[in-house]
Design a protein around this motif. Structure first.
Motif, short mmCIF file in Angstrom:
data_model
loop_
_atom_site.label_atom_id
_atom_site.label_comp_id
_atom_site.label_asym_id
_atom_site.label_seq_id
_atom_site.Cartn_x
_atom_site.Cartn_y
_atom_site.Cartn_z
N LEU A 12 -7.57 -6.94 -9.14
CA LEU A 12 -6.38 -7.13 -8.31
C LEU A 12 -6.70 -7.96 -7.09
O LEU A 12 -7.85 -8.12 -6.71
CB LEU A 12 -5.72 -5.79 -7.94
N GLN A 13 -5.63 -8.51 -6.54
CA GLN A 13 -5.75 -9.38 -5.36
C GLN A 13 -5.04 -8.71 -4.20
O GLN A 13 -3.91 -8.23 -4.34
CB GLN A 13 -5.11 -10.73 -5.65
N ARG A 14 -5.70 -8.69 -3.07
CA ARG A 14 -5.15 -8.11 -1.84
C ARG A 14 -4.76 -9.25 -0.92
O ARG A 14 -5.59 -10.11 -0.61
CB ARG A 14 -6.22 -7.24 -1.20
N THR A 15 -3.50 -9.26 -0.51
CA THR A 15 -3.01 -10.30 0.39
C THR A 15 -2.59 -9.66 1.70
O THR A 15 -1.72 -8.78 1.71
CB THR A 15 -1.82 -11.06 -0.23
N VAL A 16 -3.20 -10.11 2.80
CA VAL A 16 -2.89 -9.58 4.13
C VAL A 16 -2.03 -10.60 4.85
O VAL A 16 -2.38 -11.78 4.93
CB VAL A 16 -4.18 -9.30 4.94
N PHE A 17 -0.90 -10.14 5.37
CA PHE A 17 0.00 -11.00 6.13
C PHE A 17 -0.18 -10.73 7.61
O PHE A 17 -0.22 -9.56 8.03
CB PHE A 17 1.46 -10.75 5.72
N ALA A 18 -0.31 -11.78 8.40
CA ALA A 18 -0.54 -11.65 9.84
C ALA A 18 0.78 -11.42 10.56
O ALA A 18 1.33 -12.29 11.23
CB ALA A 18 -1.23 -12.90 10.37
N VAL A 19 1.32 -10.22 10.38
CA VAL A 19 2.57 -9.85 11.04
C VAL A 19 2.37 -8.49 11.69
O VAL A 19 1.42 -7.79 11.41
CB VAL A 19 3.75 -9.79 10.04
N VAL A 20 3.29 -8.12 12.56
CA VAL A 20 3.25 -6.81 13.19
C VAL A 20 4.51 -6.06 12.75
O VAL A 20 5.61 -6.57 12.94
CB VAL A 20 3.21 -6.93 14.73
N PRO A 21 4.38 -4.90 12.15
CA PRO A 21 3.17 -4.22 11.75
C PRO A 21 2.48 -4.94 10.58
O PRO A 21 3.13 -5.70 9.85
CB PRO A 21 3.65 -2.83 11.32
N PRO A 22 1.19 -4.69 10.38
CA PRO A 22 0.46 -5.38 9.32
C PRO A 22 1.08 -5.11 7.95
O PRO A 22 1.58 -4.03 7.68
CB PRO A 22 -0.95 -4.78 9.38
N PHE A 68 0.83 -1.21 0.00
CA PHE A 68 0.00 0.00 0.00
C PHE A 68 0.87 1.26 0.00
O PHE A 68 0.67 2.16 -0.82
CB PHE A 68 -0.94 -0.01 1.21
N ASN A 69 1.82 1.35 0.92
CA ASN A 69 2.63 2.56 1.02
C ASN A 69 3.53 2.76 -0.19
O ASN A 69 3.85 3.89 -0.54
CB ASN A 69 3.44 2.58 2.32
N ALA A 70 3.94 1.69 -0.83
CA ALA A 70 4.74 1.81 -2.06
C ALA A 70 3.89 2.44 -3.15
O ALA A 70 4.35 3.31 -3.90
CB ALA A 70 5.27 0.45 -2.49
N LEU A 71 2.64 2.01 -3.26
CA LEU A 71 1.72 2.62 -4.22
C LEU A 71 1.51 4.10 -3.88
O LEU A 71 1.50 4.96 -4.76
CB LEU A 71 0.37 1.90 -4.22
N ARG A 72 1.34 4.37 -2.63
CA ARG A 72 1.09 5.75 -2.20
C ARG A 72 2.28 6.66 -2.52
O ARG A 72 2.10 7.80 -2.92
CB ARG A 72 0.81 5.75 -0.70
N ARG A 73 3.50 6.15 -2.38
CA ARG A 73 4.68 6.94 -2.73
C ARG A 73 4.76 7.21 -4.23
O ARG A 73 5.24 8.25 -4.65
CB ARG A 73 5.96 6.22 -2.28
N ARG A 95 -10.03 -1.03 -3.29
CA ARG A 95 -11.16 -1.91 -2.94
C ARG A 95 -12.06 -2.17 -4.15
O ARG A 95 -12.53 -3.29 -4.35
CB ARG A 95 -11.98 -1.31 -1.81
N GLU A 96 -12.31 -1.12 -4.95
CA GLU A 96 -13.15 -1.30 -6.14
C GLU A 96 -12.48 -2.20 -7.17
O GLU A 96 -13.13 -3.04 -7.79
CB GLU A 96 -13.49 0.06 -6.75
#
Length: 131
Positions: free
Chosen positions: A72-82, A44-49, A64-65
């Motif tokens: 596109l596919q969103r993959t969430v990794f269960a790590v800290v920080p997310p 996400f932050n790489a896209l934002r930059r 999201r749309e």
């Protein structure tokens, strides 16, 4: 109140061009697709930059749309920080010729200089007008 084109998933207009545009409808979706096609999976932050003019809220909405449309596919990794990665699906990758055509047209006709953006007349037309 009528639904925006992007929300007409069950009843597309008859025109294939309008149907295709309904998936790309949004100020930042084309730019997001361009970056994901050029660089592959991005966080996400790489896209934002890469898109400094977009707000966090709008980028989230556009992502999201695109995810809802299966592009596109969103993959969430269960790590800290997310950690959340975004990658194009096979359907999203199939849009590469469309994005490439937009990029090519823009390279030929759009001029960005000194903080201004304008459409440049094709050289053949400019030569005819000068004659």
């Amino acid at each position: 109140m009528s639904k925006p084109r992007a929300k007409l998933t069950g009843n597309f207009p008859g025109c294939p061009v309008e149907s295709t545009l309904s998936f790309l409808d949004g100020k930042w979706k084309g730019v997001i697709l361009h970056h994901l096609l050029e660089e592959g999976t991005l966080r996400f932050n790489a896209l934002r930059r890469r898109i400094p003019s977009v707000t966090q809220r709008m980028l989230t909405k556009q992502l999201r749309e695109l995810e809802e449309a299966g592009i596109l596919q969103r993959t969430v990794f269960a790590v800290v920080p997310p950690r959340v990665d975004y990658a194009l699906t096979p359907l999203g990758l199939s849009l590469e010729p469309v994005i490439a055509a937009l990029r090519s047209w823009g390279n030929q006709h759009i001029v960005c200089e000194n903080g201004l953006k304008y459409v440049a007349m094709p050289e053949e037309e400019a030569a005819l007008e000068a004659a």
